[in-house]
Each structure stands twice: as structure tokens, then as C-alpha cells.
Write an enzyme that holds these catalytic residues in place. Structure first.
Site, PDB file in Angstrom:
ATOM      1  N   SER A 182      -6.816 -11.492  16.481  1.00 19.61           N
ATOM      2  CA  SER A 182      -6.308 -11.219  15.160  1.00 19.61           C
ATOM      3  C   SER A 182      -5.138 -10.544  15.005  1.00 19.61           C
ATOM      4  CB  SER A 182      -7.815 -11.180  14.463  1.00 19.61           C
ATOM      5  OG  SER A 182      -7.774  -9.928  15.022  1.00 19.61           O
ATOM      6  N   ASN A 183      -4.521  -9.418  15.770  1.00 21.39           N
ATOM      7  CA  ASN A 183      -3.916  -8.277  15.441  1.00 21.39           C
ATOM      8  C   ASN A 183      -2.522  -8.664  15.851  1.00 21.39           C
ATOM      9  OD1 ASN A 183      -5.672  -5.902  17.148  1.00 21.39           O
ATOM     10  ND2 ASN A 183      -6.314  -7.009  15.284  1.00 21.39           N
ATOM     11  N   ARG A 186       0.531 -10.097  12.783  1.00 25.01           N
ATOM     12  CA  ARG A 186       1.565  -8.514  12.152  1.00 25.01           C
ATOM     13  C   ARG A 186       1.883  -7.385  13.052  1.00 25.01           C
ATOM     14  NH1 ARG A 186      -3.417  -9.522  11.997  1.00 25.01           N
ATOM     15  NH2 ARG A 186      -4.835  -7.326  11.346  1.00 25.01           N
ATOM     16  N   ASP A 243      -4.978   3.064   8.769  1.00 23.54           N
ATOM     17  CA  ASP A 243      -6.030   1.536   7.685  1.00 23.54           C
ATOM     18  C   ASP A 243      -6.280   1.685   7.233  1.00 23.54           C
ATOM     19  OD1 ASP A 243      -7.958   2.480  10.020  1.00 23.54           O
ATOM     20  OD2 ASP A 243      -7.361   0.547  10.773  1.00 23.54           O
ATOM     21  N   ASN A 244      -7.326   3.265   7.011  1.00 27.86           N
ATOM     22  CA  ASN A 244      -8.324   3.933   5.914  1.00 27.86           C
ATOM     23  C   ASN A 244      -8.021   4.564   5.476  1.00 27.86           C
ATOM     24  OD1 ASN A 244      -9.473   6.145   7.635  1.00 27.86           O
ATOM     25  ND2 ASN A 244      -8.672   4.207   9.105  1.00 27.86           N
ATOM     26  N   CYS A 286       1.670  14.895  -3.399  1.00 31.99           N
ATOM     27  CA  CYS A 286       0.979  14.766  -1.928  1.00 31.99           C
ATOM     28  C   CYS A 286       0.013  13.626  -2.307  1.00 31.99           C
ATOM     29  CB  CYS A 286      -0.088  15.897  -2.225  1.00 31.99           C
ATOM     30  SG  CYS A 286      -1.480  15.589  -2.883  1.00 31.99           S
ATOM     31  N   CYS A 303      -9.589  -5.062   5.225  1.00 28.64           N
ATOM     32  CA  CYS A 303      -8.670  -6.090   4.968  1.00 28.64           C
ATOM     33  C   CYS A 303      -9.146  -7.569   5.547  1.00 28.64           C
ATOM     34  CB  CYS A 303      -7.188  -5.913   6.595  1.00 28.64           C
ATOM     35  SG  CYS A 303      -6.449  -4.330   5.319  1.00 28.64           S
ATOM     36  N   CYS A 363      -2.526  19.216  -3.720  1.00 28.39           N
ATOM     37  CA  CYS A 363      -1.333  20.596  -3.825  1.00 28.39           C
ATOM     38  C   CYS A 363      -1.792  21.061  -5.044  1.00 28.39           C
ATOM     39  CB  CYS A 363      -0.513  19.659  -3.973  1.00 28.39           C
ATOM     40  SG  CYS A 363       0.024  18.799  -5.200  1.00 28.39           S
TER      41      CYS A 363
END
Length: 382
Positions: A182-183, A186, A243-244, A286, A303, A363
């Protein structure tokens, strides 16, 4: 008795490369008037490099005596004649051009010396070298840069591919995931035959095939509070292909603790965004100025539930790579204090001003170190 015709003796303008060598042994000075990028792959031994465009301004610093014997050489012999004329106009009285230029010099096996980069690099990056904003100095900066790429998935794939192609010298890939079918919709750095392989190993195969000179460091690890600083220390730039949210907060903290710029990117369904957080600049916000606190699971659906247009990470990842190259070379205007948003459905870009938040939980804490904290993950793989 008729007068004998008077024959004018033509002034010699050119000499052969072998004659140039003999004259150099007697003290003549050889000027290589090719551009810097042309000399990058090599030049005649003991020649002085000065481009034709810089000749009038800089020759005085190289050669003070107007009586010195000067020899000019270029690629094929045309520009060296122009250089000779220019030097004569500047008052240098003893100037000759080398016939056939550096091409003939090499054909005759005359001594050369290495330039600032080898022949492979000069050919590989020739289109970069033609850009005044990049040139030899910029390409050498890319070659000495150390970049940490966190994530070898949707964003990391295009960014890593073009960083390798651009000539970044050292690239560290950090990812603990494995390639799934499934990767492949993309994550274009991987291949069907590598399903089940560690993403770092799979990406390494592709990148080594693209640019064998690239120094690759593969770290099959997930960023944690206990290892983030050790994994990122010593790099010049961090690219966020995570991704997180937990990983992004760790990257933000490490960026500020280590004083390393962070190129941020994220995608969701049909939209994406890019920015640069640079702790070296007092005016830079930041990541926590953008997201002070992690969103809830409802606010950030993973996702695999929401989906993502396959081409979208490619667009955003390439924009991240473009920002990275600009930061390394020191050219253009980076996306500091700006959030660039892309909508694939409308094919539109929108830029938002992102000011530093004086109440930011990141920051605004002053000059002290930022604590690393492992928080619960919210989004699965891009």
C-alpha cells in the site's frame, strides 16, 4: 633598380601548448580564463585561474608587473584571444594566447592538476554549475552537507531522491518501518520486489544507484526521547518526513536544542503544507508556534482512514527538498515565518504568515534546553 617591397612582420598572437610549457619554465605566467565551473574538473598545472569576466578587475592583484610574460588559455582558444586583447588594453605588453585551449592541452598529454571537484562531479552537476547562484562554491557546500531525513515514506521519498541527485554529501535515513504494498502508490523510492524490506534498506538501494558518491547512513530506528539527540547531532539540517505528531514534537525540541534548522512538511487527503523552523534566527517561529499542543485523535484522523492523493507527498516533499537546498547553499528566501499551503484539487498555493508566538510552549521558554517527551501517537503511516 626597382624598390624592394617592404614586408610587415605579423605580431604573433598564438602559440602551441608545448611552447607554452617551455615559456612557463622560463617564468611566463599561464592564466586560465575559463569560468570557475569549467575549471572545477581540472586545469593546466601551475596555471592561475581567473575568469574572463573578472580579468579587468582582478588581474592587478595576480600580476603587478605590466612587463611580465602572460599566456592565456581557455577551453578551445577563442576566449583566450579576447583575454589577450583585453590585457593588452590594460597595459600588459607581452601577452600570448595558447592555441587550441585546454582541450588541445589535454590531447597532447601535458601536465594538469585536479580542480575543486573531480571530472564525474563536474559533469554530473554541470547544470547546477551554470547557475550563478549555485556555481562551484554552492555545489561544494552541498557536497559537504550532512542532512538527516526522518522518514523514508511519502515525503522522504522525493526529498531523499532529489537531495541525492543534487549532490548532498551525507544523508542519514531514519525510519523503523518496512515496505508495504500500500506504500507504493506514493512512496516512489521503494519497489514491489522490496515489499517486507526495511524502508531504510530499500531506499538505500535506490539512492546508491542514483548517486554512488552519496554517503548513506541507514538507521532502522524510531525516534524516541532517549535517542533523538544522538541520532540528529552532527547534522546541518533536519527534514521532517515523519507521519505522526509525537515525532514532530521530538524533532522540534531537538532542532532547538542542537541549533539545527528543521524543514517541516505534512500532507492530508488533498492538501499539504511546508515551512522552515530555523532556531539560528531570532525571528523564526518553531513547530509549537503552529501546533502548541498535540491534536486529539478525532482532529487528526490517521491516513489509512482519511486517505491521501498519491502525488501529493511528492509535491510537498519536493518543496521541502527545494527549501533544504536553499538553506545549505544560502540562497533565496527560505520559508521562515511563512506556511506554504497547497490544495491539489484546486491546484492552488496559499501563503500564511507564521509569526513567533510569545506564549509558545516551546520557543518562549528562553535559552534553556527543551525537554524531550514521548507522547502517544496520533496518525499512522503517510
Amino acid at each position: 633598380m626597382p624598390d624592394t617591397p617592404r614586408v610587415e612582420t605579423a605580431v604573433t598572437a598564438e602559440i602551441d601548448p608545448a611552447d607554452a610549457i617551455r615559456r612557463m619554465r622560463k617564468g611566463a605566467i599561464l592564466l586560465d580564463v575559463r569560468d570557475d565551473d569549467e575549471r572545477a574538473s581540472g586545469m593546466p598545472k601551475q596555471a592561475l585561474g581567473i575568469s574572463l569576466l573578472a580579468l579587468e578587475q582582478d588581474i592587478g592583484a595576480l600580476v603587478e608587473s605590466r612587463c611580465a610574460e602572460l599566456l592565456t588559455i581557455c577551453a578551445t582558444g577563442r576566449r583566450s584571444l579576447l583575454a589577450r586583447d583585453q590585457l593588452l588594453e590594460l597595459g600588459y605588453s607581452n601577452v600570448l594566447s595558447v592555441r587550441g585551449g585546454f582541450s588541445r592541452w589535454c590531447e597532447e598529454g601535458l601536465p594538469t592538476e585536479a580542480g575543486t571537484m573531480d571530472a564525474d562531479s563536474a559533469e554530473r552537476y554541470s547544470r547546477h554549475l551554470l547557475l550563478p547562484e549555485v556555481g562551484v562554491s554552492g555545489q561544494l557546500k552541498l557536497g559537504s552537507a550532512r542532512v538527516a531525513m526522518v522518514g523514508a515514506g511519502g515525503l522522504g521519498s522525493p526529498a531523499a531522491l532529489y537531495l541525492a541527485a543534487a549532490g548532498v554529501g551525507h544523508l542519514t535515513l531514519i525510519d523503523d518501518d518496512r515496505v508495504e504494498r500500500s506504500n507504493l502508490q506514493r512512496q516512489v523510492i521503494h519497489a514491489d520486489a522490496r515489499v517486507g524490506m526495511a524502508k531504510t534498506a530499500s531506499a538505500g538501494i535506490t539512492l546508491a544507484g542514483l548517486n554512488p558518491a552519496l554517503q548513506l547512513e541507514l538507521r532502522e530506528e524510531r525516534l524516541r526521547a532517549g535517542n533523538v539527540e544522538a541520532l540528529l547531532a552532527g547534522h546541518d539540517l533536519i527534514i521532517d518526513g515523519a507521519d505522526n505528531f509525537p515525532t514532530r514534537y521530538l524533532l522540534d525540541a531537538a532542532s532547538r536544542n542542537l541549533n539545527i534548522p528543521l524543514v517541516y512538511g505534512a500532507v492530508h487527503r488533498f492538501t499539504g503544507q511546508v515551512s522552515v523552523f530555523d532556531p539560528r534566527r531570532d525571528d523564526s517561529p518553531c513547530y509549537r508556534c503552529l501546533f502548541p499542543e498535540p491534536p486529539s485523535a478525532e482532529e487528526a484522523p490517521n491516513c489509512s482512514e482519511a486517505g491521501v492523493l498519491g502525488v501529493l507527498p511528492g509535491i510537498i516533499g519536493l518543496l521541502q527538498c527545494s527549501e533544504a537546498i536553499k538553506l545549505i547553499i544560502g540562497m533565496g528566501r527560505p520559508l521562515v515565518g511563512r506556511l506554504l499551503c497547497f490544495d491539489a484539487l484546486n491546484a492552488s498555493f496559499r501563503e500564511l504568515t507564521l509569526a513567533r508566538d510569545p506564549r509558545c510552549p516551546g520557543c518562549s521558554r528562553g535559552e534553556g534546553r527543551v525537554a524531550y517527551e514521548d507522547i502517544e501517537g496520533f496518525c499512522s503511516t503517510i
